[in-house]
Design a protein around this motif. Sequence first.
Motif, short mmCIF file in Angstrom:
data_model
loop_
_atom_site.label_atom_id
_atom_site.label_comp_id
_atom_site.label_asym_id
_atom_site.label_seq_id
_atom_site.Cartn_x
_atom_site.Cartn_y
_atom_site.Cartn_z
N GLU A 118 -35.12 -6.19 -9.88
CA GLU A 118 -34.12 -6.85 -10.75
C GLU A 118 -33.98 -6.16 -12.10
O GLU A 118 -33.01 -6.39 -12.82
CB GLU A 118 -34.49 -8.32 -10.98
N THR A 124 -31.61 -4.69 -18.95
CA THR A 124 -32.43 -5.91 -19.00
C THR A 124 -33.33 -5.89 -20.23
O THR A 124 -34.09 -4.93 -20.44
CB THR A 124 -33.31 -6.02 -17.74
N SER A 125 -33.25 -6.92 -21.05
CA SER A 125 -34.09 -7.00 -22.25
C SER A 125 -35.49 -7.44 -21.87
O SER A 125 -35.72 -8.00 -20.79
CB SER A 125 -33.49 -7.98 -23.25
N LYS A 172 -37.19 -9.81 -23.18
CA LYS A 172 -37.25 -11.28 -23.14
C LYS A 172 -36.84 -11.80 -21.76
O LYS A 172 -37.45 -12.75 -21.24
CB LYS A 172 -36.32 -11.85 -24.22
N ARG A 173 -35.83 -11.21 -21.17
CA ARG A 173 -35.39 -11.65 -19.85
C ARG A 173 -36.33 -11.16 -18.74
O ARG A 173 -36.39 -11.75 -17.67
CB ARG A 173 -33.98 -11.13 -19.58
#
Length: 525
Positions: free
Chosen positions: A264, A269-270, A272-273
Amino acid sequence: MPAPAAQAPVSALPVQQSIIQPLNANVTQTPPKASSVPRKKPEPSSTSDSPSAASGGSGGAKTEWVTYKTPEGKVYYYHPPTKTTQWNKPKELLEQEKAAQPKQIWKEYTTPEGKKYYYDPVSKTTTWKRPDDMDKLEKKQQQAEDESKKHLPKIGATETITLPSAKSSALSQATVIYTTKKERLNAFKDLLEAKIKDPDIKWEEAMKLIITDERYKALKSMGEKRGTFTDWCDKKRKQLREQAIISKRKARDSFLEMLGEIPELTIHTSFKRAVPLIENDERYAAIPEDSRGKLYEEFMIQLEKIEREALKKARRANMEAFKQQLQETKAISSQSRWVKITELLDHDERYKALDKVDRVIVFEDYIRELERKEEEEKLRAKEDKRKQERKVRDQFRQTLKDHCTQAILSFRTRWSSYLAKNESNEHVAAMLQQSETGAKDIFADFIVELENQWKDDKPILKTIMEEVEVEVTLGTTVEQFTDALKSHKDAETVSPYSVTAMLLELQDKIKEKEREATKAKQKNV
């Protein structure tokens, strides 16, 4: 080792014994002067019931002597009632230890085949079976050592150290004898490795952990012990630092490997995510909290680089595939234009896989490649033609030389006359086909060369003819004439073309005389 007694189970047991001797067998020292023994009244860390206060055996009377150690590790004895201090062990303590010793002291030995047996030097008994008394003695020894560690006093600059009581058992008095300095050093290092966990510990604190171990006595002087301890700590610190670096590197690599296993995650994508996707993994927990974000950014940079390389690779592959499509399209030449040929290509998937800019780039590169190939082919054809023309000219020149040698040609021969007789010759015809003007020019140059050579050789030939008798007729061949001149020393300096010219000139004179004779005869008639 004493030999096994006659009643032992086997009669050929080997004389092999662990090298041990009683602690009391140490060499005694002469008591020092009063100034060399601490004069301050020592204060035991506990009462006479403590391990440092010597008492009688079970049921025996107490003794008032107390055992201490100097900071250098030397044992001395203090008697509080008389305030007496001495190095030698008092008689009361010796008697007390003797009474505490068991009636039997079993010792373990091993045969050369590795089988263990047991021997008691007191009763001179040998047995294969492990005695029950031996287990009891070892258990009592362990209990005494544990008790000694509990009551070990702190060590200061002016403090002394008490030894465990003699009550611990006879086995607690045994000490290993080391045969080499290396064995002593290794034993002391093994002790440090087993007991010391923190290499930054002070020497005084470290002594509390190791002084009751028998290996502490492996090194004699306090200076040697302390120096070995310092060296061991330095190496241990270095070893721990290296292990920490390796562990940190492994944890880092495992963390990055973990991130690579999450499908994923993308370059968008940060952190945090991403945390909810990875926080339950033990590889995530192995990284300090303040380092996780930096490692994640490092992974993203690497991931972006990988994706960039993948896109470049895919683009190169698509461009190569489109170039192959252009090569397969026979209608495309170096004169083709992009707007004219797109309708021949747009149906193919290789065309659709590229954007418009890349298509034009590939097309223009391909057209330039075709132009280079055509130019190379022109240059190659031109070079081939030039080589062929040179070959024809060389063959024509060689034919002229051959004809000159065969007396077919001389410097007096004219082009028209020569051409009329030799036009059908293969090399002459090839030269005429290539260039008639070129053939005439080559012939003229060759005649000039012959004439110049004749002018140089003619005086020499006349001299030879005067000195050598040669008969020339119309039937004399070039070979015969040449053979006739060979006997003269200057014959080799003359060109064979000049020899042929001389023969032709002589035969022309003979023909001229015959014509004149014929005319005169006809006139007279």
